[in-house]
Design an enzyme around this catalytic site. Structure first.
Site: not given
Length: 201
Positions: A73-74
């Site tokens: 994810c980020r």
């Protein structure tokens, strides 16, 4: 209630993952960000399986994931939630990319880039900040509005303590964040046959 043994998240750093990919031994890469975030930039060969879809269809997805899996994810927070979800249905060999896409980009590792869009965390900051600002300014005329700002503050505190974000999940469902078709049938088809041309490039 979660078992303390299942809440420990195994991680892999960007350099190690890059070496595995370069050596031709890549794990299955599942990017759990929104389709819009994925389209903006992703690791070549990754599959987009948004966190809400992964949580809802974890049992079906588990049947198509029998090798090493790295969740992305980020920053690592949503990937850690995905890891707990998949571990809960008995999927072994799960790791989270430590530092997420931020660490991958900082390592100057290969990326597939598309049209730039705001990531989900930035959208949450914009919406939460705007609500607080409007509530405080509006409370000059309507004193009760200050409690809206308090509610948002409490929600952000709860999000930090629990490592979840209801506002983020709601924003993730907006058309802006659902840029590409990303349903269970599409995801399962890609897991069977490999990423689409757009995901490979």
């Amino acid at each position: 209630m979660s078992n303390p043994e299942t809440t420990r998240t195994a991680t892999v750093d960007a350099a190690t993952l890059r070496e595995l990919i370069a050596a031709g031994r890549p794990p299955r890469l599942l990017d759990v960000r929104t389709p819009a975030e994925f389209e903006t930039s992703h690791i070549p060969g990754a599959y987009n399986v948004p966190l809400d879809l992964l949580k809802e269809h974890r049992e079906e997805l588990r049947n198509h994931l029998d090798e090493d899996v790295v969740l992305i994810c980020r920053s690592g927070a949503r990937a850690a939630q995905a890891e707990q979800t998949l571990a809960g249905v008995g999927l072994p060999n799960l790791k989270v990319l430590g530092g997420g896409m931020m660490a991958w980009q900082a390592a100057d590792a290969p990326l597939t880039r598309g049209a730039a869009r705001w990531d989900l965390e930035r959208q949450v900051r914009l919406v939460a900040g705007s609500i607080v600002l409007v509530s405080i300014l509006g409370s000059v005329l309507v004193p009760g509005l200050k409690w809206v700002a308090g509610f948002i503050g409490a929600g952000l505190t709860f999000a930090a303590v629990t490592n979840t974000c209801a506002m983020g999940m709601l924003l993730g469902k907006l058309p802006y964040n659902r840029g590409a078709s990303c349903d269970l049938d599409t995801v399962v088809g890609q897991l069977r046959t490999g990423p689409t041309a757009g995901q490979r490039s």
